[in-house]
Design an enzyme around this catalytic site. Sequence first.
Site, PDB file in Angstrom:
ATOM      1  N   HIS A  10       8.759   9.403  51.102  1.00 15.55           N
ATOM      2  CA  HIS A  10       8.172   8.268  50.915  1.00 15.55           C
ATOM      3  C   HIS A  10       6.517   8.742  50.970  1.00 15.55           C
ATOM      4  CE1 HIS A  10       7.470   4.055  52.917  1.00 15.55           C
ATOM      5  NE2 HIS A  10       6.281   4.389  52.398  1.00 15.55           N
ATOM      6  N   HIS A  21       2.810   7.522  48.769  1.00 11.12           N
ATOM      7  CA  HIS A  21       2.187   7.102  47.565  1.00 11.12           C
ATOM      8  C   HIS A  21       0.939   8.180  47.166  1.00 11.12           C
ATOM      9  CE1 HIS A  21       3.692   3.169  48.931  1.00 11.12           C
ATOM     10  NE2 HIS A  21       3.875   3.592  50.005  1.00 11.12           N
ATOM     11  N   HIS A  38      10.187  -0.857  49.497  1.00 14.44           N
ATOM     12  CA  HIS A  38       9.659  -1.028  51.064  1.00 14.44           C
ATOM     13  C   HIS A  38      10.243  -2.474  51.322  1.00 14.44           C
ATOM     14  CE1 HIS A  38       6.787   1.953  49.669  1.00 14.44           C
ATOM     15  NE2 HIS A  38       5.949   1.758  50.867  1.00 14.44           N
ATOM     16  N   GLU A  88       8.942  -3.366  56.793  1.00 17.58           N
ATOM     17  CA  GLU A  88       7.760  -2.694  57.614  1.00 17.58           C
ATOM     18  C   GLU A  88       7.232  -4.086  58.177  1.00 17.58           C
ATOM     19  OE1 GLU A  88       4.772  -1.592  54.655  1.00 17.58           O
ATOM     20  OE2 GLU A  88       3.747  -0.219  55.954  1.00 17.58           O
ATOM     21  N   ASP A 115       3.871   8.597  53.917  1.00 16.83           N
ATOM     22  CA  ASP A 115       3.314   7.432  53.410  1.00 16.83           C
ATOM     23  C   ASP A 115       2.123   7.621  52.671  1.00 16.83           C
ATOM     24  OD1 ASP A 115       3.718   4.758  52.923  1.00 16.83           O
ATOM     25  OD2 ASP A 115       3.192   3.905  54.916  1.00 16.83           O
ATOM     26  N   ASP A 116       0.827   7.323  53.558  1.00 21.92           N
ATOM     27  CA  ASP A 116      -0.570   7.651  52.941  1.00 21.92           C
ATOM     28  C   ASP A 116      -1.325   8.543  53.763  1.00 21.92           C
ATOM     29  OD1 ASP A 116      -0.408   5.397  50.699  1.00 21.92           O
ATOM     30  OD2 ASP A 116       0.206   4.325  52.633  1.00 21.92           O
TER      31      ASP A 116
HETATM   32  N1  HPA Z   1       3.424  -0.416  52.522  1.00 21.34           N
HETATM   33  C1  HPA Z   1       3.428  -1.197  51.562  1.00 21.34           C
HETATM   34  N2  HPA Z   1       2.608  -0.981  50.609  1.00 21.34           N
HETATM   35  C2  HPA Z   1       1.861   0.243  50.531  1.00 21.34           C
HETATM   36  C3  HPA Z   1       2.115   1.247  51.558  1.00 21.34           C
HETATM   37  C4  HPA Z   1       2.622   0.827  52.772  1.00 21.34           C
HETATM   38  O1  HPA Z   1       3.152   1.200  53.656  1.00 21.34           O
HETATM   39  N3  HPA Z   1       1.406   2.289  51.490  1.00 21.34           N
HETATM   40  C5  HPA Z   1       0.847   2.171  50.148  1.00 21.34           C
HETATM   41  N4  HPA Z   1       1.072   0.763  49.559  1.00 21.34           N
HETATM   42 ZN    ZN Z   2       4.709   2.968  51.666  1.00 18.06          ZN
END
Ligand code: HPA
Ligand code: ZN
Length: 336
Positions: free
Chosen positions: A16, A18, A196, A199, A277-278
């Site tokens: 996971h 991006h 996703h 969340e 994630d990011d």
């Molecule tokens: N959630 C949804 N979209 C996203 C995320 C996330 O955590 N990170 C980058 N795009």
């Molecule tokens: Zn994500």
Amino acid sequence: MDIDAYLRALPKAELHLHIEGTLEPELLFAMAQRNGVKLRYPSVESLRAAYEFTDLQSFLDIYYEGAGVLRTERDFHDLAWAYLERAHADGVRHAEVFFDPQTHTSRRVPIEAVIRGLTAAFREAEKAWGLTARLILCFLRHLSEEEALETFDQARPYLDHVSAVGLDSSERGHPPVKFRRAFAKARAEGLKAVAHAGEEGPAEYVWQALDELKVSRIDHGVRCAEDPALMDRLRREETPLTMCPLSNVKLRVVETIERHNLKSLLHAGLRVTVNSDDPAYFGGYVLDNFRAARAALDLQPAELAQLARNSIEASFLPDADKRRLCSEIDGLPSLA
Ligand code: HPA
Ligand code: ZN
């Protein structure tokens, strides 16, 4: 071996991540300069200072703005290379990397430049360290299904480089079912699917991702804990959850990392994995996520090894590779 060396030595798959979310402010500024893009931040420090988020949307606004400096094949190569160097240092052995083609094609960057740049770096990392990486093409869920289908058509010549399709961006109000046809089309081409869900959105979206999109994994899935029948199903079907503890704190999905439910879901028998994630926006790469979760939730070596094993099992690697990496995990010296 101390705990930090152990965490690093554990063979891990990152599932996971991006790629646009690995763009560190320094590289962002360098790309802006070489591409002649004007930024509304005067310095790296002032940009970093803007990384204070209140929810998913407040993050996405700045993340899409940052991605605006990515213009050329070289930019995508350099972005992926910087991530893979860092992942290698963290003991990542395999990465399944999300990318958002629509963020780039909407700015008239050809999808070919995106995919060629990213996969060139993937090949170099495999040659240098044996670190394998694959692409997951994500549809932006705030856009229409028509646009997702057009994007999939543009990607068609490059599907050899793509393992799966995914679904990201603003979750609330954009249920998985909105993309039923696009996912069916991708699966008909032999691609896997992930999404996703849970969340910010409700447990109902996790059901939809499973039933309507036929996903192999759920990205995040934090809110599945609100629905015991869903928990049962995820356990029975061994559906992996790609969880991202530092992200969930930054975007206020959980109040504090001590309150994160990854340990209780792991104990409930769900296939939980830890991911970043990011990382350029949320303050840590995969090893930082492992460290933070261990400290906050008092995870023991056996639990940490299980999280790493889950990541290998949950990946789209061939079975022989999974067995090899899992036996490496089993062969690590146990911590005193
Ligand atoms: N959630 C949804 N979209 C996203 C995320 C996330 O955590 N990170 C980058 N795009
Ligand atoms: Zn994500």
